[in-house]
Design an enzyme around this catalytic site. Sequence first.
Site, PDB file in Angstrom:
ATOM      1  N   HIS A 111       8.293  20.449  -4.328  1.00 15.81           N
ATOM      2  CA  HIS A 111       8.641  21.227  -3.139  1.00 15.81           C
ATOM      3  C   HIS A 111       8.078  20.537  -1.911  1.00 15.81           C
ATOM      4  CE1 HIS A 111       9.169  24.745  -0.568  1.00 15.81           C
ATOM      5  NE2 HIS A 111      10.034  25.138  -1.486  1.00 15.81           N
ATOM      6  N   ASP A 122      13.082  27.828  -8.833  1.00 16.57           N
ATOM      7  CA  ASP A 122      14.298  27.589  -9.611  1.00 16.57           C
ATOM      8  C   ASP A 122      14.040  27.271 -11.075  1.00 16.57           C
ATOM      9  OD1 ASP A 122      16.038  27.948  -7.429  1.00 16.57           O
ATOM     10  OD2 ASP A 122      15.467  25.969  -6.673  1.00 16.57           O
TER      11      ASP A 122
END
Length: 419
Positions: free
Chosen positions: A299, A355
């Site tokens: 991320h 996710d």
Amino acid sequence: MNDDVKKVNDIIREAGIKALQETDSEPEPQLTGGVQWPVSVQLGRGLEGAIACETTIGYVNGTKGWLIYRGYNIFDLAEKSSFEETSYLLLFGKLPTQQELDDFKKKLKDNMPVPKQVVDILKSLPTSKTHPMSALRTAVSILGMMDETAEQTTVEAEREVAIKLIAQLATLAGAVARIRKGAEPIEPDPALSHAGNFLYMMTGEKPDPVLERIMDVALILHADHGMNASTFTTMVVNSSLSDMYSSISAGIGSLKGPLHGGANERVLYDLDEIGSPENVEPWFRKARETKRKVMGFGHRVYKAYDPRARILKPLADMLSERNPEHRKLFEIAVKLDDIVCAELGKEKKVFPNVDFYSGIVYRAMGIETPMFTPIFAVSRVSGWTARVLEYLAQNRIFRPRAVYVGPIKQDYVPIEQRS
Ligand SMILES: CC(C)(COP(=O)(O)OP(=O)(O)OC[C@H]1O[C@@H](n2cnc3c(N)ncnc32)[C@H](O)[C@@H]1OP(=O)(O)O)[C@@H](O)C(=O)NCCC(=O)NCCS
């Protein structure tokens, strides 16, 4: 309350207590408390480090792994709130009173049905052969053409459109899911919650209470997340005083990509490809050798375990117990999570993101893999619209620069003299 629904809430509470023990800290001073424009920051490629605006909507502390909407931490909201209430919070800046929540829910329900022409146009397009995110993006665009108020760009007018879009994205995604399978779209049922209705319109079955609750939790978790690519996209489009429908259809286009919301779908393809827990280690070795990104990890902001993954992992654990195939998938995922954290976590601060476990939850709920990213959009539309409205009230068109690295003076050569 149904025992399984209570178990879901208990799981979230426990995850929150553990997270708080591990991540308690002070907010980052450079990212909280205000900006003195013009601001000096260190910029990396992909606008890393850039400050786009001030906001009171949400805060992500990437070093500690916090996610906050309007001051409320994500564990509290996931355990105690609903998608409708969280959307109200994001849009209006405060938790609603009972009357305000009832009125807001009614407004959402009243706005859920979409014009028949939109569904007819979707049916006439190759919706069954196209990615559902492309169909959803197109559907929002058509919806905009059918709304006479679409071109009014005051905050008040755009807020009304925002509420319509929060309501209608679930209906559109449900219709897309049905048309893809050659089935007839289903009208929303006013007796159901937003999450329940969304599941009903996708699957055609009235949802079991635990699945409805888990969908509600998933919608809360995905509703807002700082200045991510799709949110920034919606704000950039709206900053030219375009319109809310254009902004949201652009946001859907951005979310679709595998580096962003599209990762939830890719994770499942990877887990299916791995096939069994014994294959995880050799699969990961090969991924490293070939510099293949492991979907659902890493991320730009989080350099710690994503708080949303802390909630989705135990929910995937709980749901996957119902079916041996889903259990195997969960075991593969946990093994991959352990290996990636032990290696890439230590070396590069790469950990699972939202996710990674969401797809296992959706698969265990019986949802087809291509519909995973549309679920994300059905939720994120709250954060997109809230941030677009907040920025609109203090609008200044977005306009960064690029550094030109091409030639400065070239002599124009007539076409017949070019080689
Ligand atoms: C999310 C993502 C796009 C962020 O990209 P970014 O901010 O540009 O991250 P970086 O590429 O700078 O990552 C830093 C390092 O970690 C590595 N890394 C990041 N994510 C990785 C992943 N999923 N698998 C393997 N390595 C990863 C990068 O290769 C880079 O290594 P390097 O310094 O040796 O070049 C990226 O992590 C990614 O592609 N993840 C997979 C897709 C995904 O899950 N997206 C959903 C995000 S919510």
